[in-house]
Design a protein around this motif. Structure first.
Motif, PDB file in Angstrom:
ATOM      1  N   SER A  28       0.828  -1.203   0.000  1.00  0.00           N
ATOM      2  CA  SER A  28       0.000   0.000   0.000  1.00  0.00           C
ATOM      3  C   SER A  28       0.867   1.260   0.000  1.00  0.00           C
ATOM      4  CB  SER A  28      -0.934  -0.015   1.205  1.00  0.00           C
ATOM      5  OG  SER A  28      -1.782   1.099   1.175  1.00  0.00           O
ATOM      6  N   SER A  29       1.919   1.270   0.811  1.00  0.00           N
ATOM      7  CA  SER A  29       2.851   2.409   0.842  1.00  0.00           C
ATOM      8  C   SER A  29       3.572   2.548  -0.491  1.00  0.00           C
ATOM      9  CB  SER A  29       3.889   2.235   1.949  1.00  0.00           C
ATOM     10  OG  SER A  29       3.296   2.327   3.206  1.00  0.00           O
ATOM     11  N   GLN A  30       3.959   1.422  -1.077  1.00  0.00           N
ATOM     12  CA  GLN A  30       4.639   1.451  -2.372  1.00  0.00           C
ATOM     13  C   GLN A  30       3.711   1.995  -3.457  1.00  0.00           C
ATOM     14  OE1 GLN A  30       7.953   0.839  -2.487  1.00  0.00           O
ATOM     15  NE2 GLN A  30       7.691   0.559  -0.287  1.00  0.00           N
ATOM     16  N   PHE A  31       2.476   1.538  -3.441  1.00  0.00           N
ATOM     17  CA  PHE A  31       1.495   1.984  -4.431  1.00  0.00           C
ATOM     18  C   PHE A  31       1.217   3.480  -4.282  1.00  0.00           C
ATOM     19  CE2 PHE A  31      -2.928   2.456  -5.990  1.00  0.00           C
ATOM     20  CZ  PHE A  31      -2.743   2.007  -7.290  1.00  0.00           C
ATOM     21  N   ASN A  32       1.068   3.927  -3.058  1.00  0.00           N
ATOM     22  CA  ASN A  32       0.829   5.346  -2.800  1.00  0.00           C
ATOM     23  C   ASN A  32       2.009   6.188  -3.307  1.00  0.00           C
ATOM     24  OD1 ASN A  32      -0.952   7.336  -1.596  1.00  0.00           O
ATOM     25  ND2 ASN A  32       0.693   7.644  -0.108  1.00  0.00           N
ATOM     26  N   TYR A  33       3.211   5.696  -3.118  1.00  0.00           N
ATOM     27  CA  TYR A  33       4.409   6.382  -3.606  1.00  0.00           C
ATOM     28  C   TYR A  33       4.388   6.451  -5.136  1.00  0.00           C
ATOM     29  CZ  TYR A  33       9.409   7.411  -4.243  1.00  0.00           C
ATOM     30  OH  TYR A  33      10.617   7.965  -4.616  1.00  0.00           O
ATOM     31  N   ALA A  34       4.013   5.365  -5.782  1.00  0.00           N
ATOM     32  CA  ALA A  34       3.914   5.364  -7.248  1.00  0.00           C
ATOM     33  C   ALA A  34       2.897   6.401  -7.715  1.00  0.00           C
ATOM     34  CB  ALA A  34       3.549   3.974  -7.759  1.00  0.00           C
ATOM     35  N   LEU A  35       1.769   6.481  -7.035  1.00  0.00           N
ATOM     36  CA  LEU A  35       0.760   7.483  -7.402  1.00  0.00           C
ATOM     37  C   LEU A  35       1.298   8.902  -7.240  1.00  0.00           C
ATOM     38  CD1 LEU A  35      -2.531   6.024  -5.872  1.00  0.00           C
ATOM     39  CD2 LEU A  35      -1.748   5.915  -8.252  1.00  0.00           C
ATOM     40  N   ALA A  36       2.002   9.140  -6.147  1.00  0.00           N
ATOM     41  CA  ALA A  36       2.581  10.463  -5.917  1.00  0.00           C
ATOM     42  C   ALA A  36       3.606  10.798  -7.008  1.00  0.00           C
ATOM     43  CB  ALA A  36       3.222  10.536  -4.537  1.00  0.00           C
ATOM     44  N   LEU A  37       4.381   9.825  -7.426  1.00  0.00           N
ATOM     45  CA  LEU A  37       5.352  10.031  -8.507  1.00  0.00           C
ATOM     46  C   LEU A  37       4.649  10.365  -9.822  1.00  0.00           C
ATOM     47  CD1 LEU A  37       7.787   7.138  -7.652  1.00  0.00           C
ATOM     48  CD2 LEU A  37       8.397   9.567  -7.699  1.00  0.00           C
ATOM     49  N   GLY A  47       6.620   3.506 -12.793  1.00  0.00           N
ATOM     50  CA  GLY A  47       6.506   2.241 -13.519  1.00  0.00           C
ATOM     51  C   GLY A  47       7.306   1.141 -12.859  1.00  0.00           C
ATOM     52  N   ASP A  48       8.521   1.465 -12.409  1.00  0.00           N
ATOM     53  CA  ASP A  48       9.348   0.469 -11.722  1.00  0.00           C
ATOM     54  C   ASP A  48       8.671  -0.020 -10.450  1.00  0.00           C
ATOM     55  OD1 ASP A  48      11.423   0.508 -13.602  1.00  0.00           O
ATOM     56  OD2 ASP A  48      12.516   2.082 -12.533  1.00  0.00           O
ATOM     57  N   ILE A  49       8.104   0.889  -9.701  1.00  0.00           N
ATOM     58  CA  ILE A  49       7.441   0.517  -8.452  1.00  0.00           C
ATOM     59  C   ILE A  49       6.213  -0.344  -8.734  1.00  0.00           C
ATOM     60  CG2 ILE A  49       6.156   1.419  -6.464  1.00  0.00           C
ATOM     61  CD1 ILE A  49       8.146   3.842  -6.587  1.00  0.00           C
ATOM     62  N   LEU A  50       5.428   0.036  -9.726  1.00  0.00           N
ATOM     63  CA  LEU A  50       4.240  -0.739 -10.068  1.00  0.00           C
ATOM     64  C   LEU A  50       4.620  -2.144 -10.536  1.00  0.00           C
ATOM     65  CD1 LEU A  50       2.202   2.067 -11.849  1.00  0.00           C
ATOM     66  CD2 LEU A  50       1.730   1.079  -9.603  1.00  0.00           C
ATOM     67  N   ILE A  51       5.671  -2.253 -11.327  1.00  0.00           N
ATOM     68  CA  ILE A  51       6.153  -3.567 -11.772  1.00  0.00           C
ATOM     69  C   ILE A  51       6.590  -4.401 -10.566  1.00  0.00           C
ATOM     70  CG2 ILE A  51       8.105  -4.706 -12.946  1.00  0.00           C
ATOM     71  CD1 ILE A  51       5.896  -3.941 -14.903  1.00  0.00           C
ATOM     72  N   ASN A  52       7.264  -3.780  -9.613  1.00  0.00           N
ATOM     73  CA  ASN A  52       7.698  -4.502  -8.405  1.00  0.00           C
ATOM     74  C   ASN A  52       6.513  -5.006  -7.587  1.00  0.00           C
ATOM     75  OD1 ASN A  52      10.444  -4.356  -8.895  1.00  0.00           O
ATOM     76  ND2 ASN A  52      10.661  -2.413  -7.821  1.00  0.00           N
TER      77      ASN A  52
END
Length: 96
Positions: A28-37, A47-52
């Motif tokens: 959830s924290s990773q996804f939120n970070y991807a959204l903020a990016l 994209g890298d975070i979403l792939i991870n």
């Protein structure tokens, strides 16, 4: 428009980054970070975070990471280098 609405819900980029770094296993924290990016137009890192996230747990949160990545593909365009690169990564995860 949908991407920007999603990104607005992510909050401050620095805050999201701190949370993601402090909680690397928390999808959830990773996804939120991807959204903020995405909100800051840093789509390659997003994209890298979403792939991870997809690599860790493809069906997490009703496949939210995959859905978000597909939205990015749609906005970027079929022949955009981002789409080509991350579609290849996504395909290798899903079909290997």
């Amino acid at each position: 428009l949908g991407l920007m609405e999603d990104a607005e819900g992510a909050g401050d980029l620095l805050e999201a980054e701190r949370s993601a770094q402090a909680n690397p296993e928390d999808l959830s924290s990773q996804f939120n970070y991807a959204l903020a990016l995405i909100g800051e137009n840093k789509i390659d890192l997003a994209g890298d975070i979403l792939i991870n996230i997809i690599a860790t747990e493809a069906d997490w949160n009703e496949s939210s990471a995959k859905k978000q990545l597909l939205k990015l593909f749609e906005v970027a365009g079929f022949m955009d280098p981002f789409t080509i690169k991350y579609r290849r990564k996504l395909s290798s995860l899903l079909f290997s």
